[in-house]
Write a protein that holds these residues in place. Structure first.
Motif, short mmCIF file in Angstrom:
data_model
loop_
_atom_site.label_atom_id
_atom_site.label_comp_id
_atom_site.label_asym_id
_atom_site.label_seq_id
_atom_site.Cartn_x
_atom_site.Cartn_y
_atom_site.Cartn_z
N ILE A 135 22.31 -86.27 -26.58
CA ILE A 135 22.34 -87.50 -25.79
C ILE A 135 22.87 -87.24 -24.39
CG2 ILE A 135 23.46 -89.77 -25.59
CD1 ILE A 135 23.35 -89.88 -28.70
N PHE A 136 23.91 -86.40 -24.29
CA PHE A 136 24.54 -86.09 -23.00
C PHE A 136 23.82 -84.95 -22.27
CE2 PHE A 136 27.96 -88.64 -24.66
CZ PHE A 136 28.57 -89.17 -23.53
N ASP A 137 22.79 -84.37 -22.90
CA ASP A 137 22.06 -83.24 -22.34
C ASP A 137 23.00 -82.07 -22.03
OD1 ASP A 137 19.75 -81.89 -21.61
OD2 ASP A 137 19.87 -82.52 -19.51
N LEU A 138 23.86 -81.79 -23.00
CA LEU A 138 24.83 -80.69 -22.91
C LEU A 138 24.76 -79.87 -24.18
CD1 LEU A 138 27.96 -82.71 -21.68
CD2 LEU A 138 26.57 -81.15 -20.29
N SER A 139 25.30 -78.66 -24.13
CA SER A 139 25.47 -77.89 -25.36
C SER A 139 26.65 -78.51 -26.11
CB SER A 139 25.75 -76.43 -25.04
OG SER A 139 27.04 -76.30 -24.46
N PRO A 140 26.72 -78.30 -27.43
CA PRO A 140 27.87 -78.81 -28.17
C PRO A 140 29.21 -78.31 -27.62
CG PRO A 140 26.15 -78.21 -29.69
CD PRO A 140 25.72 -77.72 -28.34
N SER A 141 29.26 -77.05 -27.19
CA SER A 141 30.52 -76.54 -26.66
C SER A 141 30.86 -77.19 -25.32
CB SER A 141 30.49 -75.02 -26.54
OG SER A 141 29.41 -74.60 -25.76
N ALA A 142 29.84 -77.45 -24.47
CA ALA A 142 30.10 -78.12 -23.19
C ALA A 142 30.57 -79.56 -23.42
CB ALA A 142 28.85 -78.09 -22.31
N LEU A 143 29.95 -80.26 -24.37
CA LEU A 143 30.41 -81.62 -24.67
C LEU A 143 31.83 -81.60 -25.22
CD1 LEU A 143 30.00 -84.66 -24.87
CD2 LEU A 143 28.97 -84.29 -27.13
N THR A 144 32.12 -80.62 -26.08
CA THR A 144 33.47 -80.49 -26.62
C THR A 144 34.47 -80.34 -25.49
OG1 THR A 144 32.64 -79.54 -28.67
CG2 THR A 144 34.96 -79.13 -28.16
#
Length: 166
Positions: A135-144
């Motif tokens: 949804i945020f157009d990020l990798s899971p680590s970047a969203l974390t």
């Protein structure tokens, strides 16, 4: 009897499989019977030793590096349990709406589906985090990292996304 290392290895195998949305029967079907559900299940429980060759073949089947399947601990060490992912909703409400809006809407849907009571903390699964990353157009680590920066998620959450993005 399964050794501790075999159990940790099995947990890693199960984690990679489930992150790909595969059941044991799904593995058997996708591999056209090359990987029997009962065998993969016994590897995951640590009831059956997996050879280096078979582990490499499983890694290839899952399309991940072999290191993604190996425990991060040595046989004498105890593996840390996966961190709990708990969002601090009070702090999230302090993040500007234009940044937090999609997350708040997603969490409201999760809460409604689960029938959760209203509280200032909300546990989420790694799969929820991965969906949010899309949804945020990020990798899971970047969203974390973003959620940690907002002080909405504890720094221990980094361990939850330590496996390569699958």
């Amino acid at each position: 009897m399964a050794t501790e290392y075999a159990k940790v290895l099995g947990n890693r195998l199960r984690s990679v499989r489930t992150r790909q949305g595969l059941s044991l029967q799904g593995v058997e079907a996708k591999s056209q019977g090359h990987w029997k559900a009962v065998v993969v299940g016994s590897y995951e429980r640590g009831d059956r030793a997996v050879t280096v060759q078979r582990l490499a073949e499983l890694a290839e089947f899952y399309d991940v590096p072999v290191t993604a399947l190996l425990p991060e601990t040595t046989p004498g060490e105890t593996a840390l349990p996966p961190p709990r992912l708990v969002l601090d909703l009070e702090r999230l409400r302090q993040v500007p709406q234009e940044q937090s809006g999609p997350l708040l809407r997603y969490l409201a849907d999760i809460r409604e589906a689960r029938g959760d009571e209203q509280s200032d903390e909300m546990p989420i699964r790694v799969d929820d985090l991965r969906s949010l990353a899309v949804i945020f157009d990020l990798s899971p680590s970047a969203l974390t990292e973003r959620l940690i920066g907002w002080r909405v998620l504890d720094e221990e959450a980094r361990r939850a996304v330590a496996l390569p993005d699958l």
